[in-house]
Design a protein around this motif. Sequence first.
Motif, PDB file in Angstrom:
ATOM      1  N   TYR A 150      40.514  64.144 -55.726  1.00  0.00           N
ATOM      2  CA  TYR A 150      39.244  63.815 -56.370  1.00  0.00           C
ATOM      3  C   TYR A 150      38.838  62.397 -55.991  1.00  0.00           C
ATOM      4  CZ  TYR A 150      39.850  67.952 -59.265  1.00  0.00           C
ATOM      5  OH  TYR A 150      39.995  69.242 -59.696  1.00  0.00           O
ATOM      6  N   LYS A 151      37.534  62.174 -56.021  1.00  0.00           N
ATOM      7  CA  LYS A 151      37.002  60.868 -55.659  1.00  0.00           C
ATOM      8  C   LYS A 151      35.895  60.484 -56.642  1.00  0.00           C
ATOM      9  CE  LYS A 151      34.912  58.580 -51.665  1.00  0.00           C
ATOM     10  NZ  LYS A 151      34.466  58.760 -50.274  1.00  0.00           N
ATOM     11  N   THR A 152      35.808  59.199 -56.938  1.00  0.00           N
ATOM     12  CA  THR A 152      34.732  58.677 -57.766  1.00  0.00           C
ATOM     13  C   THR A 152      34.437  57.244 -57.333  1.00  0.00           C
ATOM     14  OG1 THR A 152      33.918  58.383 -60.016  1.00  0.00           O
ATOM     15  CG2 THR A 152      36.199  57.760 -59.614  1.00  0.00           C
TER      16      THR A 152
ATOM     17  N   ARG B  55      32.689  57.308 -63.641  1.00  0.00           N
ATOM     18  CA  ARG B  55      33.734  58.321 -63.872  1.00  0.00           C
ATOM     19  C   ARG B  55      33.232  59.682 -63.458  1.00  0.00           C
ATOM     20  NH1 ARG B  55      36.110  56.923 -69.749  1.00  0.00           N
ATOM     21  NH2 ARG B  55      38.194  57.016 -68.890  1.00  0.00           N
TER      22      ARG B  55
ATOM     23  N   LYS C 225      35.698  66.796 -56.672  1.00  0.00           N
ATOM     24  CA  LYS C 225      36.825  67.290 -55.883  1.00  0.00           C
ATOM     25  C   LYS C 225      36.430  67.282 -54.424  1.00  0.00           C
ATOM     26  CE  LYS C 225      40.326  70.728 -55.605  1.00  0.00           C
ATOM     27  NZ  LYS C 225      40.538  72.086 -55.298  1.00  0.00           N
TER      28      LYS C 225
ATOM     29  N   VAL D 156      40.403  62.690 -64.950  1.00  0.00           N
ATOM     30  CA  VAL D 156      39.880  63.711 -64.027  1.00  0.00           C
ATOM     31  C   VAL D 156      39.725  65.046 -64.746  1.00  0.00           C
ATOM     32  CG1 VAL D 156      40.425  65.085 -61.966  1.00  0.00           C
ATOM     33  CG2 VAL D 156      40.764  62.606 -61.935  1.00  0.00           C
TER      34      VAL D 156
ATOM     35  N   TYR E 173      36.840  64.869 -67.355  1.00  0.00           N
ATOM     36  CA  TYR E 173      35.510  64.765 -66.746  1.00  0.00           C
ATOM     37  C   TYR E 173      35.096  66.082 -66.095  1.00  0.00           C
ATOM     38  CZ  TYR E 173      31.448  63.476 -64.122  1.00  0.00           C
ATOM     39  OH  TYR E 173      30.172  63.454 -63.634  1.00  0.00           O
ATOM     40  N   THR E 174      36.035  66.692 -65.362  1.00  0.00           N
ATOM     41  CA  THR E 174      35.692  67.920 -64.640  1.00  0.00           C
ATOM     42  C   THR E 174      35.763  69.151 -65.526  1.00  0.00           C
ATOM     43  OG1 THR E 174      37.976  68.256 -63.882  1.00  0.00           O
ATOM     44  CG2 THR E 174      36.510  66.963 -62.442  1.00  0.00           C
TER      45      THR E 174
ATOM     46  N   TRP F 184      33.972  62.113 -61.290  1.00  0.00           N
ATOM     47  CA  TRP F 184      34.966  62.662 -60.366  1.00  0.00           C
ATOM     48  C   TRP F 184      34.418  63.904 -59.655  1.00  0.00           C
ATOM     49  CZ3 TRP F 184      39.121  59.938 -59.160  1.00  0.00           C
ATOM     50  CH2 TRP F 184      39.578  58.965 -60.060  1.00  0.00           C
TER      51      TRP F 184
END
Length: 120
Positions: A107-109, A114, A118, A95, A98-99, A116
């Motif tokens: 966070y969701k994916t 990948r 928020k 996370v 990636y962010t 991610w």
Amino acid sequence: MSALIFELKEEHVKLLKHLRWSVNKDNIVSGVADEGDGVAPPFGEVDLYEAIDLVLNGKPEGVDLLTLEDFPEYTTEQKAEWDKLYTDLPMALDVILYTGGFELGIYKTRYHLRDWVKTK
């Protein structure tokens, strides 16, 4: 379509800050190699729970860090919580990388990607 949901917590960031790793002879990222070509513990500790306690809570009262004696006994609940935090570290790192940030939250994916995002 399956989704992964993950809560990045302050505890994840603290543990990642103290995590030790390297690339082994097979070009695989792992714990830092020790002098005997084995893998050293992730936080340089003798006991994983004691190390997590030190990272998250600081030095417990009455503990001699030179001898590593007199650490408190940890409850089953504490150990289960710390085991979960420890096993979540790869996803926390995913996370963060990636962010490009350390913003705490949920966070969701999509499971197979990948990307991610928020959510909270």
